[in-house]
Scaffold this motif. Structure first.
Motif, PDB file in Angstrom:
ATOM      1  N   LEU A  63       0.603  -1.207   0.215  1.00 17.93           N
ATOM      2  CA  LEU A  63      -0.051  -0.010  -0.047  1.00 17.93           C
ATOM      3  C   LEU A  63       0.951   1.186   0.073  1.00 17.93           C
ATOM      4  CD1 LEU A  63      -2.753   1.424   0.558  1.00 17.93           C
ATOM      5  CD2 LEU A  63      -2.318   1.360   2.766  1.00 17.93           C
ATOM      6  N   VAL A  64       0.509   2.093  -1.060  1.00 17.88           N
ATOM      7  CA  VAL A  64       1.390   3.396  -0.891  1.00 17.88           C
ATOM      8  C   VAL A  64       0.599   4.495  -0.420  1.00 17.88           C
ATOM      9  CG1 VAL A  64       2.260   5.076  -2.610  1.00 17.88           C
ATOM     10  CG2 VAL A  64       2.910   2.550  -2.615  1.00 17.88           C
ATOM     11  N   VAL A  65       1.105   5.453   0.792  1.00 10.72           N
ATOM     12  CA  VAL A  65       0.104   6.562   1.144  1.00 10.72           C
ATOM     13  C   VAL A  65       0.835   7.918   0.657  1.00 10.72           C
ATOM     14  CG1 VAL A  65      -0.694   7.612   3.005  1.00 10.72           C
ATOM     15  CG2 VAL A  65      -0.273   5.059   2.933  1.00 10.72           C
ATOM     16  N   PRO A  66       0.398   8.293  -0.821  1.00 11.15           N
ATOM     17  CA  PRO A  66       0.930   9.620  -1.028  1.00 11.15           C
ATOM     18  C   PRO A  66       0.471  10.748  -0.074  1.00 11.15           C
ATOM     19  CG  PRO A  66      -0.990   9.126  -2.434  1.00 11.15           C
ATOM     20  CD  PRO A  66      -0.725   7.937  -1.375  1.00 11.15           C
ATOM     21  N   GLY A  67       0.792  11.907  -0.241  1.00 12.73           N
ATOM     22  CA  GLY A  67       0.833  12.969   0.506  1.00 12.73           C
ATOM     23  C   GLY A  67       1.250  14.492  -0.169  1.00 12.73           C
ATOM     24  N   VAL A  68       0.337  15.280  -0.232  1.00 11.22           N
ATOM     25  CA  VAL A  68       0.766  16.491  -0.770  1.00 11.22           C
ATOM     26  C   VAL A  68      -0.392  17.641   0.066  1.00 11.22           C
ATOM     27  CG1 VAL A  68       0.896  18.005  -2.531  1.00 11.22           C
ATOM     28  CG2 VAL A  68       1.010  15.735  -2.965  1.00 11.22           C
ATOM     29  N   GLY A  69       0.502  18.741   0.573  1.00  6.88           N
ATOM     30  CA  GLY A  69      -0.382  19.844   1.017  1.00  6.88           C
ATOM     31  C   GLY A  69      -0.023  19.735   2.612  1.00  6.88           C
ATOM     32  N   ALA A  70      -0.766  20.325   3.537  1.00  3.42           N
ATOM     33  CA  ALA A  70      -0.634  20.419   5.025  1.00  3.42           C
ATOM     34  C   ALA A  70      -0.829  19.251   5.688  1.00  3.42           C
ATOM     35  CB  ALA A  70      -1.727  21.597   5.496  1.00  3.42           C
ATOM     36  N   PHE A  71      -0.238  19.415   6.861  1.00  2.00           N
ATOM     37  CA  PHE A  71      -0.249  18.126   7.516  1.00  2.00           C
ATOM     38  C   PHE A  71      -1.660  17.371   8.180  1.00  2.00           C
ATOM     39  CE2 PHE A  71       0.060  15.798  11.585  1.00  2.00           C
ATOM     40  CZ  PHE A  71       1.349  15.039  11.340  1.00  2.00           C
ATOM     41  N   ASP A  72      -2.217  18.633   8.641  1.00  2.00           N
ATOM     42  CA  ASP A  72      -3.668  18.241   9.062  1.00  2.00           C
ATOM     43  C   ASP A  72      -4.788  18.126   8.218  1.00  2.00           C
ATOM     44  OD1 ASP A  72      -3.557  21.175   8.191  1.00  2.00           O
ATOM     45  OD2 ASP A  72      -5.043  21.695   9.576  1.00  2.00           O
ATOM     46  N   ALA A  73      -4.514  18.659   6.737  1.00  4.10           N
ATOM     47  CA  ALA A  73      -5.489  18.382   5.621  1.00  4.10           C
ATOM     48  C   ALA A  73      -5.250  17.038   5.384  1.00  4.10           C
ATOM     49  CB  ALA A  73      -5.215  19.223   4.557  1.00  4.10           C
ATOM     50  N   VAL A  74      -4.057  16.327   5.370  1.00  2.00           N
ATOM     51  CA  VAL A  74      -3.708  14.920   4.920  1.00  2.00           C
ATOM     52  C   VAL A  74      -4.310  14.027   5.938  1.00  2.00           C
ATOM     53  CG1 VAL A  74      -2.044  13.405   4.457  1.00  2.00           C
ATOM     54  CG2 VAL A  74      -1.868  15.612   3.511  1.00  2.00           C
ATOM     55  N   VAL A  75      -4.025  14.269   7.178  1.00  2.00           N
ATOM     56  CA  VAL A  75      -4.535  13.488   8.372  1.00  2.00           C
ATOM     57  C   VAL A  75      -6.069  13.361   8.162  1.00  2.00           C
ATOM     58  CG1 VAL A  75      -4.966  13.114  10.709  1.00  2.00           C
ATOM     59  CG2 VAL A  75      -2.678  13.735   9.794  1.00  2.00           C
ATOM     60  N   THR A  76      -6.862  14.729   8.077  1.00  2.00           N
ATOM     61  CA  THR A  76      -7.967  14.744   7.822  1.00  2.00           C
ATOM     62  C   THR A  76      -8.532  13.923   6.673  1.00  2.00           C
ATOM     63  OG1 THR A  76      -8.405  16.874   8.949  1.00  2.00           O
ATOM     64  CG2 THR A  76     -10.155  16.291   7.581  1.00  2.00           C
ATOM     65  N   GLY A  77      -8.075  13.956   5.647  1.00  2.00           N
ATOM     66  CA  GLY A  77      -8.379  13.072   4.417  1.00  2.00           C
ATOM     67  C   GLY A  77      -8.308  11.713   4.778  1.00  2.00           C
ATOM     68  N   LEU A  78      -7.301  11.200   5.345  1.00  2.00           N
ATOM     69  CA  LEU A  78      -7.176   9.875   5.513  1.00  2.00           C
ATOM     70  C   LEU A  78      -8.148   9.379   6.711  1.00  2.00           C
ATOM     71  CD1 LEU A  78      -3.228   9.719   5.821  1.00  2.00           C
ATOM     72  CD2 LEU A  78      -4.326   8.450   4.269  1.00  2.00           C
ATOM     73  N   LEU A  95       1.861  -6.112   6.754  1.00  2.00           N
ATOM     74  CA  LEU A  95       1.538  -5.914   5.451  1.00  2.00           C
ATOM     75  C   LEU A  95       2.223  -4.567   5.058  1.00  2.00           C
ATOM     76  CD1 LEU A  95      -2.069  -7.232   4.909  1.00  2.00           C
ATOM     77  CD2 LEU A  95       0.222  -8.558   4.582  1.00  2.00           C
ATOM     78  N   PRO A  96       3.428  -4.710   4.160  1.00  2.00           N
ATOM     79  CA  PRO A  96       3.960  -3.398   3.735  1.00  2.00           C
ATOM     80  C   PRO A  96       3.100  -2.154   3.355  1.00  2.00           C
ATOM     81  CG  PRO A  96       4.906  -5.324   2.868  1.00  2.00           C
ATOM     82  CD  PRO A  96       3.698  -5.689   3.186  1.00  2.00           C
ATOM     83  N   VAL A  97       3.658  -1.014   3.940  1.00  2.00           N
ATOM     84  CA  VAL A  97       2.980   0.314   3.586  1.00  2.00           C
ATOM     85  C   VAL A  97       4.329   1.118   3.229  1.00  2.00           C
ATOM     86  CG1 VAL A  97       2.001   2.386   4.626  1.00  2.00           C
ATOM     87  CG2 VAL A  97       1.122   0.114   5.246  1.00  2.00           C
ATOM     88  N   LEU A  98       4.175   1.939   2.511  1.00  2.00           N
ATOM     89  CA  LEU A  98       5.136   3.151   2.009  1.00  2.00           C
ATOM     90  C   LEU A  98       4.413   4.493   2.005  1.00  2.00           C
ATOM     91  CD1 LEU A  98       7.954   3.868   0.820  1.00  2.00           C
ATOM     92  CD2 LEU A  98       7.048   3.566  -1.385  1.00  2.00           C
ATOM     93  N   GLY A  99       4.748   5.408   2.609  1.00  2.00           N
ATOM     94  CA  GLY A  99       4.442   6.735   2.869  1.00  2.00           C
ATOM     95  C   GLY A  99       5.354   7.668   2.109  1.00  2.00           C
ATOM     96  N   ILE A 100       4.829   8.579   1.141  1.00  2.00           N
ATOM     97  CA  ILE A 100       5.469   9.366   0.384  1.00  2.00           C
ATOM     98  C   ILE A 100       5.287  10.955   0.941  1.00  2.00           C
ATOM     99  CG2 ILE A 100       5.908  10.210  -2.094  1.00  2.00           C
ATOM    100  CD1 ILE A 100       5.494   7.584  -3.027  1.00  2.00           C
ATOM    101  N   CYS A 101       6.453  11.644   1.059  1.00  2.00           N
ATOM    102  CA  CYS A 101       6.271  13.056   1.407  1.00  2.00           C
ATOM    103  C   CYS A 101       5.434  13.401   2.564  1.00  2.00           C
ATOM    104  CB  CYS A 101       5.964  14.032   0.231  1.00  2.00           C
ATOM    105  SG  CYS A 101       6.147  15.839   0.381  1.00  2.00           S
ATOM    106  N   VAL A 102       4.209  14.141   2.635  1.00  2.00           N
ATOM    107  CA  VAL A 102       3.458  14.094   3.676  1.00  2.00           C
ATOM    108  C   VAL A 102       3.031  12.822   4.122  1.00  2.00           C
ATOM    109  CG1 VAL A 102       1.458  15.629   4.814  1.00  2.00           C
ATOM    110  CG2 VAL A 102       2.965  16.589   3.039  1.00  2.00           C
ATOM    111  N   GLY A 103       2.954  11.914   3.095  1.00  2.00           N
ATOM    112  CA  GLY A 103       2.480  10.479   3.673  1.00  2.00           C
ATOM    113  C   GLY A 103       3.417  10.019   4.752  1.00  2.00           C
ATOM    114  N   GLU A 104       4.930  10.547   4.651  1.00  2.00           N
ATOM    115  CA  GLU A 104       5.795  10.178   5.480  1.00  2.00           C
ATOM    116  C   GLU A 104       5.628  10.928   6.992  1.00  2.00           C
ATOM    117  OE1 GLU A 104      10.539  10.145   5.771  1.00  2.00           O
ATOM    118  OE2 GLU A 104       9.457  11.961   6.153  1.00  2.00           O
TER     119      GLU A 104
END
Length: 228
Positions: A63-78, A95-104
Protein backbone atom coordinates in the motif's frame (compact mmCIF):
# COMPACT_ATOMS: atom_id res chain seq x y z
CA UNK A 1 -8.54 -19.24 -0.41
CA UNK A 2 -4.90 -18.32 0.06
CA UNK A 3 -3.93 -14.67 0.38
CA UNK A 4 -2.31 -14.78 -3.09
CA UNK A 5 -5.51 -16.18 -4.52
CA UNK A 6 -7.57 -13.52 -2.77
CA UNK A 7 -5.34 -10.77 -4.17
CA UNK A 8 -5.70 -12.15 -7.68
CA UNK A 9 -9.46 -12.49 -7.33
CA UNK A 10 -9.96 -8.98 -5.97
CA UNK A 11 -7.62 -7.26 -8.40
CA UNK A 12 -8.27 -9.40 -11.48
CA UNK A 13 -9.32 -7.31 -14.44
CA UNK A 14 -8.20 -3.97 -13.05
CA UNK A 15 -6.69 -1.77 -15.76
CA UNK A 16 -2.93 -1.99 -16.14
CA UNK A 17 -2.43 -4.94 -13.80
CA UNK A 18 -0.26 -7.90 -14.70
CA UNK A 19 -1.07 -11.30 -13.22
CA UNK A 20 2.63 -11.87 -12.49
CA UNK A 21 3.32 -8.46 -10.94
CA UNK A 22 3.26 -7.55 -7.28
CA UNK A 23 -0.05 -5.81 -6.68
CA UNK A 24 0.13 -2.32 -5.18
CA UNK A 25 -2.73 -0.03 -4.18
CA UNK A 26 -2.18 3.72 -4.08
CA UNK A 27 -4.54 4.99 -1.40
CA UNK A 28 -7.10 7.36 -2.92
CA UNK A 29 -8.15 9.80 -0.19
CA UNK A 30 -8.13 13.08 -2.13
CA UNK A 31 -4.40 13.85 -2.14
CA UNK A 32 -2.96 15.48 -5.24
CA UNK A 33 -0.24 14.08 -7.49
CA UNK A 34 -1.40 10.48 -7.19
CA UNK A 35 -1.27 9.75 -10.91
CA UNK A 36 2.47 10.39 -11.15
CA UNK A 37 2.94 7.93 -8.29
CA UNK A 38 0.81 5.35 -10.10
CA UNK A 39 2.82 5.74 -13.31
CA UNK A 40 6.16 5.51 -11.49
CA UNK A 41 5.08 2.35 -9.66
CA UNK A 42 3.97 0.81 -12.95
CA UNK A 43 7.37 1.67 -14.47
CA UNK A 44 8.95 -0.02 -11.48
CA UNK A 45 7.22 -3.29 -12.30
CA UNK A 46 4.14 -3.29 -10.09
CA UNK A 47 0.53 -3.86 -10.97
CA UNK A 48 -1.11 -0.71 -9.62
CA UNK A 49 -4.61 0.44 -8.84
CA UNK A 50 -5.84 3.66 -7.24
CA UNK A 51 -8.45 2.84 -4.63
CA UNK A 52 -9.91 3.46 -1.18
CA UNK A 53 -11.84 0.18 -1.14
CA UNK A 54 -10.97 -1.60 2.14
CA UNK A 55 -10.90 -5.06 0.57
CA UNK A 56 -8.53 -3.97 -2.17
CA UNK A 57 -6.34 -2.09 0.33
CA UNK A 58 -6.05 -5.11 2.61
CA UNK A 59 -5.57 -7.62 -0.20
CA UNK A 60 -2.74 -5.79 -1.99
CA UNK A 61 0.89 -6.84 -1.63
CA UNK A 62 1.81 -3.22 -0.89
CA UNK A 63 0.00 0.00 0.00
CA UNK A 64 1.35 3.43 -0.96
CA UNK A 65 0.19 6.49 1.00
CA UNK A 66 0.96 9.66 -0.99
CA UNK A 67 0.73 13.10 0.55
CA UNK A 68 0.73 16.66 -0.76
CA UNK A 69 -0.27 19.78 1.15
CA UNK A 70 -0.76 20.55 4.83
CA UNK A 71 -0.18 17.97 7.56
CA UNK A 72 -3.61 18.42 9.16
CA UNK A 73 -5.40 18.28 5.79
CA UNK A 74 -3.71 14.98 4.91
CA UNK A 75 -4.60 13.49 8.31
CA UNK A 76 -8.21 14.67 7.86
CA UNK A 77 -8.41 13.16 4.38
CA UNK A 78 -7.07 9.84 5.63
CA UNK A 79 -9.37 9.62 8.63
CA UNK A 80 -12.44 10.54 6.57
CA UNK A 81 -12.02 7.35 4.56
CA UNK A 82 -10.78 5.40 7.62
CA UNK A 83 -7.40 5.16 5.99
CA UNK A 84 -5.75 5.43 9.40
CA UNK A 85 -7.51 2.23 10.44
CA UNK A 86 -6.53 0.46 7.22
CA UNK A 87 -2.88 1.44 7.70
CA UNK A 88 -3.03 0.16 11.30
CA UNK A 89 -4.56 -3.14 10.20
CA UNK A 90 -1.99 -3.68 7.49
CA UNK A 91 0.94 -2.95 9.78
CA UNK A 92 -0.49 -5.14 12.54
CA UNK A 93 -0.54 -7.98 10.03
CA UNK A 94 2.97 -7.27 8.77
CA UNK A 95 1.68 -6.04 5.40
CA UNK A 96 3.94 -3.42 3.75
CA UNK A 97 3.06 0.28 3.62
CA UNK A 98 5.07 3.05 1.92
CA UNK A 99 4.43 6.72 2.76
CA UNK A 100 5.61 9.51 0.44
CA UNK A 101 6.30 13.16 1.41
CA UNK A 102 3.47 14.24 3.74
CA UNK A 103 2.55 10.56 3.66
CA UNK A 104 5.77 10.09 5.63
CA UNK A 105 5.19 13.06 7.92
CA UNK A 106 1.76 11.93 9.12
CA UNK A 107 3.23 8.66 10.38
CA UNK A 108 4.70 10.67 13.28
CA UNK A 109 2.81 11.60 16.45
CA UNK A 110 2.10 15.20 15.57
CA UNK A 111 2.79 18.07 13.20
CA UNK A 112 3.05 21.81 13.80
CA UNK A 113 2.40 23.90 10.71
CA UNK A 114 1.67 27.67 10.58
CA UNK A 115 0.86 27.61 14.28
CA UNK A 116 -1.59 24.72 13.92
CA UNK A 117 -0.76 21.57 15.90
CA UNK A 118 -2.37 18.40 14.63
CA UNK A 119 -2.20 14.79 15.75
CA UNK A 120 -0.60 12.40 13.28
CA UNK A 121 -1.17 8.68 12.91
CA UNK A 122 1.26 7.92 15.72
CA UNK A 123 3.13 5.08 14.09
CA UNK A 124 6.40 6.73 15.18
CA UNK A 125 7.19 9.10 18.06
CA UNK A 126 8.19 12.63 17.15
CA UNK A 127 7.06 15.97 15.79
CA UNK A 128 7.12 17.36 12.28
CA UNK A 129 7.96 21.08 12.25
CA UNK A 130 9.28 23.81 9.96
CA UNK A 131 12.92 23.44 8.99
CA UNK A 132 15.36 26.05 10.21
CA UNK A 133 16.76 27.13 6.84
CA UNK A 134 17.45 30.40 5.06
CA UNK A 135 15.38 29.38 2.07
CA UNK A 136 12.06 27.54 2.13
CA UNK A 137 10.60 25.49 0.68
CA UNK A 138 13.40 22.99 0.26
CA UNK A 139 12.70 22.36 -3.42
CA UNK A 140 14.94 20.48 -5.81
CA UNK A 141 17.53 17.73 -5.87
CA UNK A 142 19.49 16.69 -2.81
CA UNK A 143 21.72 13.85 -1.71
CA UNK A 144 20.96 11.63 1.26
CA UNK A 145 22.94 9.83 3.94
CA UNK A 146 21.52 6.34 3.44
CA UNK A 147 21.26 4.09 6.47
CA UNK A 148 23.80 1.24 6.52
CA UNK A 149 22.21 -1.90 5.13
CA UNK A 150 19.26 -0.02 3.64
CA UNK A 151 17.23 -2.13 1.25
CA UNK A 152 15.36 0.86 -0.18
CA UNK A 153 18.57 2.60 -1.22
CA UNK A 154 20.43 -0.47 -2.49
CA UNK A 155 22.25 0.66 -5.63
CA UNK A 156 21.21 4.31 -5.27
CA UNK A 157 22.97 5.26 -2.03
CA UNK A 158 24.87 8.08 -3.70
CA UNK A 159 22.14 9.36 -6.02
CA UNK A 160 20.13 12.57 -5.72
CA UNK A 161 16.40 12.67 -4.99
CA UNK A 162 13.74 15.33 -5.50
CA UNK A 163 12.36 17.16 -2.45
CA UNK A 164 9.52 19.69 -2.14
CA UNK A 165 8.79 20.56 1.50
CA UNK A 166 9.21 23.11 4.27
CA UNK A 167 8.47 20.78 7.19
CA UNK A 168 10.13 17.58 8.38
CA UNK A 169 10.93 15.42 11.37
CA UNK A 170 14.41 16.25 12.65
CA UNK A 171 14.77 13.73 15.48
CA UNK A 172 14.47 9.96 15.72
CA UNK A 173 14.01 8.27 19.09
CA UNK A 174 12.45 4.88 18.34
CA UNK A 175 14.75 1.89 18.85
CA UNK A 176 14.31 -1.80 18.17
CA UNK A 177 14.45 -4.50 20.79
CA UNK A 178 17.25 -6.30 18.99
CA UNK A 179 20.00 -5.16 16.59
CA UNK A 180 18.15 -6.86 13.73
CA UNK A 181 14.97 -4.90 14.47
CA UNK A 182 16.60 -1.47 14.61
CA UNK A 183 14.83 0.93 12.22
CA UNK A 184 16.97 2.13 9.33
CA UNK A 185 16.85 5.94 9.20
CA UNK A 186 18.20 7.91 6.22
CA UNK A 187 19.05 11.58 6.64
CA UNK A 188 19.41 14.65 4.42
CA UNK A 189 20.28 18.28 5.12
CA UNK A 190 18.73 21.62 4.25
CA UNK A 191 19.62 24.19 6.86
CA UNK A 192 19.62 21.35 9.37
CA UNK A 193 19.56 17.57 9.30
CA UNK A 194 16.16 15.98 8.79
CA UNK A 195 14.77 12.51 8.25
CA UNK A 196 14.72 11.71 4.53
CA UNK A 197 13.49 8.11 4.78
CA UNK A 198 12.68 5.37 7.29
CA UNK A 199 12.55 1.59 7.01
CA UNK A 200 10.84 0.14 10.08
CA UNK A 201 9.53 -3.38 9.61
CA UNK A 202 6.55 -3.30 7.22
CA UNK A 203 6.40 0.51 7.34
CA UNK A 204 8.69 2.50 5.05
CA UNK A 205 8.50 6.15 4.05
CA UNK A 206 10.36 8.86 2.14
CA UNK A 207 10.28 12.62 2.63
CA UNK A 208 11.30 13.09 -1.02
CA UNK A 209 9.24 12.15 -4.06
CA UNK A 210 10.61 8.98 -5.67
CA UNK A 211 8.08 9.36 -8.47
CA UNK A 212 9.76 12.69 -9.40
CA UNK A 213 13.33 11.48 -8.85
CA UNK A 214 14.09 10.03 -12.28
CA UNK A 215 15.79 6.67 -12.61
CA UNK A 216 17.05 6.76 -9.01
CA UNK A 217 13.47 7.04 -7.79
CA UNK A 218 12.32 4.22 -10.06
CA UNK A 219 15.12 2.01 -8.73
CA UNK A 220 14.14 2.83 -5.14
CA UNK A 221 10.49 1.97 -5.84
CA UNK A 222 11.62 -1.24 -7.52
CA UNK A 223 13.64 -2.11 -4.44
CA UNK A 224 10.51 -1.67 -2.31
CA UNK A 225 8.34 -3.68 -4.72
CA UNK A 226 10.86 -6.53 -4.78
CA UNK A 227 10.74 -6.67 -0.98
CA UNK A 228 6.96 -7.25 -0.90
Amino acid sequence: MSRDGRVAALLDGADGLSADAKQVVVLDYGSGNVHSAVKALERSGAGVTLSRDPELVMAADGLVVPGVGAFDAVVTGLTEIRGDELIDRRLAGGLPVLGICVGEQVMFERGIERGIEAAGLGQWPGTVRQLEAERLPHMGWNTVEAAPGSRLFAGVEHERFYFVHSYAATEWTLTGRTPASQPKVTWAEHGERFIAAVENGPLSATQFHPEKSGEAGIRLLRNWIESL
